[in-house]
Design an enzyme around this catalytic site. Structure first.
Site, PDB file in Angstrom:
ATOM      1  NE  ARG A  99      -3.755  -2.119  -0.418  1.00  0.00           N
ATOM      2  CZ  ARG A  99      -3.678  -3.088  -1.309  1.00  0.00           C
ATOM      3  NH1 ARG A  99      -2.620  -3.154  -2.121  1.00  0.00           N
ATOM      4  NH2 ARG A  99      -4.616  -3.997  -1.405  1.00  0.00           N
ATOM      5  CG  ASP A 128      -5.737  -2.190   2.020  1.00  0.00           C
ATOM      6  OD1 ASP A 128      -4.682  -2.372   2.661  1.00  0.00           O
ATOM      7  OD2 ASP A 128      -6.146  -2.975   1.152  1.00  0.00           O
ATOM      8  CB  SER A 180     -12.318 -10.126  -0.991  1.00  0.00           C
ATOM      9  OG  SER A 180     -11.510  -8.975  -1.055  1.00  0.00           O
TER      10      SER A 180
END
Length: 403
Positions: A99, A128, A180
């Protein structure tokens, strides 16, 4: 919804369902130009095919794709490996490390194109959103931030698909997708579906990269890894870049079912989540580095490196990459890693990695001293004085209690 004076916004875009819907949503609700930013950090090559066209069809004015694969492994993954960081004892931080590099490149593009805002597709339940926005704040606090998942009323996959269908925006997403997933060169994670109940064992389709260890080859395979200053620099004697080393080890590890974990972790926002993570090449690298450390680091240095790793795991997981604390921890780890040089032979077999041979020019291991046979370098009688001094406080305490 107020525009907040936003004229141009740069979106961290993946081409998936969420970010495909975010582009038209931003244009409709903020009346602004949307520039899509795609970070290539080693995800499935098919995800990048036609991604620029997809972004433009969704309403973006531009789409920029940045190849960050080498930088990601060299400047983010390798430094974390030097510290030995494992979040809650097992998670190799694949999403967490990715990230900050994405957000950093996104900020750089925003400043280049004259944008006044940044946007991401992270949900309000996850980590996130914190990682993206903490990086934004550290690098460009003047830019506004839009987080659609905290604003819009599109709460389901069905709603997102209907939203795109109403606007004639094509998407390859469907209701059949039950998991996911997050993928980059370091790992792939799988969440949702049957995994939402921790009592459900993972199905075969919960694993994407790695062979089932039970179906892995019946013959073990050996791989030689060369380490310099706590970084993997060669595989089987071939000098390679950090990304190339990982790519080669990923293939070997996946073939033997290496690097699977199924964990329930504590998210930063307070929610527990369950996921299946696959990090085949990374698991081999970690074992190689620890093997060299066993030879090179003295007891106190190894203990300190362990403490650095524990602290770093939380710093990285929480998205504090650009904080002074991360830089300080990194500096300490680099100092310890200065002499972590060596070569390790690892055996891969049905999901397991075992270091079976290791050597280092900086090794503190001495066969002369360690032998169980007769030696001429160690005087056993010296141990008595050492033990007497080492236990002196216990002796004094015991004597006091007898008074």
């Amino acid at each position: 919804m107020q525009n907040q004076g936003i004229k141009k916004i740069v979106l961290a875009y993946s081409g998936g369902l969420d970010t495909s819907a975010i582009i038209p949503w931003l244009k409709e609700n903020y009346g602004c130009e949307v520039v899509a930013f795609v970070a290539d950090i080693g995800q499935d090559r098919e995800d990048l095919v036609g991604v620029e066209k997809k972004a433009l069809q969704s309403g973006a004015s531009e789409c920029h794709v940045a190849d960050l694969r080498e930088e990601f492994i060299r400047d983010y993954v390798y430094p974390v490996l030097q510290t030995g960081a494992l979040y809650e004892g097992s998670y190799l931080l694949g999403t967490s490390m990715a990230r900050p590099i994405i957000a950093k490149a996104q900020v750089e593009l925003a400043l280049k194109v004259g944008a006044d805002a940044l946007c991401h597709g992270a949900t309000g339940k996850g980590n996130d959103q914190v990682r993206f926005e903490t990086t934004y704040t550290a690098l460009a606090p003047q830019l506004k931030v839009v987080a659609p998942w905290r604003e819009w009323n599109l709460r389901s996959r069905e709603a997102l698909l209907d939203y795109l269908k109403e606007r004639n925006i094509p998407t390859t997403a469907s209701l059949e997708k039950i998991y996911s997933r997050d993928e980059n060169a370091w790992h792939i994670s799988t969440e949702g579906g049957v995994l939402e109940s921790p009592w459900n064992a993972p199905n075969k389709d919960c694993w994407v990269w790695t062979v089932d260890p039970q179906e892995a080859p019946d013959q073990p395979e050996q791989v030689t890894v060369t380490v310099e200053k706590g970084r993997v620099v060669a595989v089987n004697g071939e000098q390679l870049s950090p990304f190339q080393c990982l790519d080669k080890l990923n293939a070997l590890g996946a073939k033997h079912g290496v690097g699977r974990i199924d964990i329930v972790e504590n998210r930063l926002v307070g929610i527990k989540s369950r996921g299946c993570y696959e990090t085949p090449g990374g698991t081999i690298m970690v074992n190689a580095l620890r093997a060299v450390e066993q030879l090179v680091l003295d007891r106190d240095s190894f203990k300190w490196r362990e403490q650095l790793g524990l602290e770093m795991s939380y710093v990285v997981y929480d998205g504090r990459w650009f904080a002074p604390l991360r830089k300080s921890l990194q500096a300490a780890a680099e100092t310890l890693a200065a002499e972590v040089n060596g070569e390790v032979v690892l055996q891969l077999y049905k999901g397991q990695v075992t270091a079976i041979q290791k050597k280092s020019a900086n090794s503190l291991y001495s066969e002369e001293f360690a032998t169980f046979g007769e030696d001429e370098v160690y005087d056993h009688s010296h141990a008595g004085g050492f033990i007497r001094l080492f236990s002196l406080s216990s002796r004094i305490r015991a004597l006091n209690e007898k008074k």
